[in-house]
Write an enzyme that holds these catalytic residues in place. Structure first.
Site, PDB file in Angstrom:
ATOM      1  CG  ASP A   1      -1.780  -1.254   1.291  1.00 30.37           C
ATOM      2  OD1 ASP A   1      -2.280  -1.690   0.243  1.00 30.37           O
ATOM      3  OD2 ASP A   1      -1.903  -1.815   2.389  1.00 30.37           O
TER       4      ASP A   1
ATOM      5  CE  LYS B   1       3.229  -2.502  -4.393  1.00 29.71           C
ATOM      6  NZ  LYS B   1       2.741  -2.231  -3.029  1.00 29.71           N
TER       7      LYS B   1
ATOM      8  N   GLY C   1      -4.469  -4.631  -4.259  1.00 29.27           N
ATOM      9  CA  GLY C   1      -5.450  -3.700  -4.792  1.00 29.27           C
ATOM     10  C   GLY C   1      -4.770  -2.391  -5.112  1.00 29.27           C
ATOM     11  CG  HIS C   2      -2.215  -1.496  -7.886  1.00 32.76           C
ATOM     12  ND1 HIS C   2      -1.473  -1.467  -6.739  1.00 32.76           N
ATOM     13  CD2 HIS C   2      -1.496  -2.215  -8.774  1.00 32.76           C
ATOM     14  CE1 HIS C   2      -0.360  -2.149  -6.927  1.00 32.76           C
ATOM     15  NE2 HIS C   2      -0.351  -2.628  -8.146  1.00 32.76           N
TER      16      HIS C   2
ATOM     17  CD  GLN D   1       0.646  -8.912  -2.069  1.00 35.68           C
ATOM     18  OE1 GLN D   1       1.434  -9.584  -2.722  1.00 35.68           O
ATOM     19  NE2 GLN D   1      -0.607  -8.783  -2.422  1.00 35.68           N
TER      20      GLN D   1
HETATM   21  P1  IMP Z   1      -2.701 -12.870   2.346  1.00 41.37           P
HETATM   22  O1  IMP Z   1      -1.804 -12.333   1.279  1.00 41.37           O
HETATM   23  O2  IMP Z   1      -4.162 -12.653   2.051  1.00 41.37           O
HETATM   24  O3  IMP Z   1      -2.390 -14.283   2.700  1.00 41.37           O
HETATM   25  O4  IMP Z   1      -2.434 -12.016   3.687  1.00 41.37           O
HETATM   26  C1  IMP Z   1      -1.211 -12.086   4.384  1.00 41.37           C
HETATM   27  C2  IMP Z   1      -0.822 -10.710   4.942  1.00 41.37           C
HETATM   28  O5  IMP Z   1      -0.478  -9.852   3.862  1.00 41.37           O
HETATM   29  C3  IMP Z   1      -1.934 -10.008   5.713  1.00 41.37           C
HETATM   30  O6  IMP Z   1      -1.367  -9.263   6.764  1.00 41.37           O
HETATM   31  C4  IMP Z   1      -2.524  -9.074   4.680  1.00 41.37           C
HETATM   32  O7  IMP Z   1      -3.159  -7.958   5.277  1.00 41.37           O
HETATM   33  C5  IMP Z   1      -1.268  -8.668   3.924  1.00 41.37           C
HETATM   34  N1  IMP Z   1      -1.533  -8.248   2.553  1.00 41.37           N
HETATM   35  C6  IMP Z   1      -1.824  -9.034   1.494  1.00 41.37           C
HETATM   36  N2  IMP Z   1      -1.980  -8.288   0.386  1.00 41.37           N
HETATM   37  C7  IMP Z   1      -1.775  -7.030   0.741  1.00 41.37           C
HETATM   38  C8  IMP Z   1      -1.749  -5.791   0.014  1.00 41.37           C
HETATM   39  O8  IMP Z   1      -1.954  -5.721  -1.204  1.00 41.37           O
HETATM   40  N3  IMP Z   1      -1.454  -4.673   0.744  1.00 41.37           N
HETATM   41  C9  IMP Z   1      -1.181  -4.729   2.064  1.00 41.37           C
HETATM   42  N4  IMP Z   1      -1.197  -5.854   2.776  1.00 41.37           N
HETATM   43  C10 IMP Z   1      -1.473  -6.987   2.124  1.00 41.37           C
END
Ligand code: IMP
Length: 432
Positions: free
Chosen positions: A13, A16, A40-41, A224
């Site tokens: 977040d 990017k 999510g962008h 991420q």
């Molecule tokens: P998962 O990717 O859904 O398995 O989540 C694992 C961790 O990564 C959690 O803490 C999510 O909140 C975090 N996370 C996954 N995708 C994003 C993203 O796009 N932005 C910020 N945090 C993310």
């Protein structure tokens, strides 16, 4: 433009999507290499706002080719509705989007397992997005996963799905006491969507390598951030893929010698969604204020993001892990009204001063940030268009970030719109 990876230098977040959108003008191909629809962008163009989860934001530029690499995990139904959503907003996707036949698929049982595992963990939960990302990567690594290319052959797909469901249904019922999934139901849904998406499926490693050989520019769009990388992040509070630069190679089949630049995107403060330590986290009231000003709510889940001061221990580590050789600093405008701005430069832990990001989550949990304070610029930056107009306090703040991170800032962002991105060329200022 050369081939470049855009990578998050914090916990995701960082903005990017906006930086990728800005740099896309100079690229020919824009590629996602890891993660899935957990990302999510949000991209704002004029009065229109686009939220993308799987498709690279380059798709919003009409003449660009977008690619979803083998390192991504795909929820087919979500991808299909993202394509349809773009089309309904007047963005044509056909002929401009290629999906790797080697990318693994997310199935309903992955999502169910993601959710139930989190529920059972209670206080130990990771705070996942619930999109089935972890369980899908588990199957990939266990060599039982089903790939995009498999869905193109009805018999192969049915057999693989049936084999997977034998095991998954047993786990669902015997361990978690949940109901079963029916092979035919999933099969029918996926075959129908695969029929619609057939023309997008391709051998993207060849497409990208041939494009590079022809002198085209490729922009690799990380999802991420570094601290969520499964190897280098704050394990186990991470996602299940390599969100660092290395993932751009393994997740596409383009070798490291073909990538010239790694641009780290650093938000002017820190945020984190989900569980896990955030050493510079703001006290609740101030955190609330910055969250509201920065609109810090997840683009995927809508969850409020935890907010804190910029942590140079974290971002210095990200510079090293990714080989970052250029920086983009985002959301500076969120700090416009502050009297003083803090940067964490080191940690204190058990009476010791740490310069380096600790290699243990337990140590990190005990770390207390050591801050330096900088006077705020107390100026509305949202209308600024060039570096020369920046207030001196803002220039000083940016200089300090460069000094601490040992990398040059090339871009700064002062708002969510495309034209609120400023390219910094200090050499020009010195010469002009
Ligand atoms: P998962 O990717 O859904 O398995 O989540 C694992 C961790 O990564 C959690 O803490 C999510 O909140 C975090 N996370 C996954 N995708 C994003 C993203 O796009 N932005 C910020 N945090 C993310």
């Amino acid at each position: 433009m050369s081939n470049i990876v855009i990578v998050g230098a914090q916990w995701g977040d960082e903005g990017k999507g906006k930086i990728v959108d800005y740099l896309t003008v100079e690229a020919d191909y824009i590629v996602r290499y890891q993660g899935g629809n957990n990302a999510g962008h949000t991209v704002v163009i004029g009065d229109d706002r686009y939220i993308l989860h799987l498709i690279p934001s380059g798709i919003l530029h009409k003449d660009k080719i977008c690619v979803i690499g083998n390192g991504v995990v795909i929820d087919l139904a979500d991808l299909y509705s993202e394509i349809k959503g773009l089309e309904s907003q007047g963005i044509s996707v056909k002929g401009r989007l290629f999906i790797s036949q080697y990318a693994h698929l997310i199935f309903p049982y992955h999502k169910a397992l993601d959710k139930i595992k989190e529920e059972r963990k209670g206080l130990e939960k990771i705070g996942t997005t619930g999109r089935g990302i972890g369980p899908a990567y588990v199957d990939k690594i266990a060599r039982t996963g089903i790939r995009v290319g498999d869905v193109l052959d009805r018999d192969v797909f049915y057999k693989k799905l049936e084999d997977n469901l034998k095991e998954k249904n047993e786990i669902m019922s015997k361990i978690y006491g949940l109901g079963s999934f029916v092979t035919k139901d999933i099969f029918d849904e996926y075959i129908q969507i695969a029929g619609e998406l057939k023309e997008y499926i391709a051998d993207v490693s060849w497409i990208l390598n041939e494009a590079i050989d022809q002198g085209k520019s490729v922009l690799f769009e990380g999802a991420q951030g570094t601290l969520l990388d499964v190897d280098h992040g704050t394990y186990p509070y991470v996602t299940s893929s390599n969100s660092t630069c290395g993932g751009a190679c393994t997740g596409t089949g383009v070798g490291p010698t073909k990538i010239e630049k790694a641009m780290g995107v650093v938000k002017a403060y820190s945020t984190r969604v989900g569980e896990g330590p955030l050493p510079t986290e703001f006290p609740p009231e101030f955190g609330e204020k910055i969250r509201a000003k920065g609109e810090e709510f997840g683009a995927t889940t809508g969850r409020p993001r935890r907010c804190g001061w910029l942590d140079a221990v974290v971002t210095r580590y990200a510079v090293m892990i990714n080989g970052i050789n250029a920086l983009a600093v985002t959301k500076l405008d969120v700090l416009d009204e502050l009297e003083t701005i803090k940067i964490c430069t080191r940690y204190e832990c058990d009476g010791k001063i740490l310069d380096r990001f600790p290699n243990s989550i337990d140590i990190l949990k005990r770390c207390k940030p050591i801050y330096e304070e900088h006077p705020g610029w107390k100026t509305d930056t949202t209308g600024l268009t060039q570096y020369e107009e920046f207030p001196q306090e803002l220039k000083n703040y940016l200089d300090r970030i460069e000094e601490l991170l040992e990398a040059n800032i090339e871009l700064v962002s002062v708002g969510s719109k495309r034209d609120q991105t400023i390219r910094i060329s200090k050499q020009c200022e010195a010469k002009c």
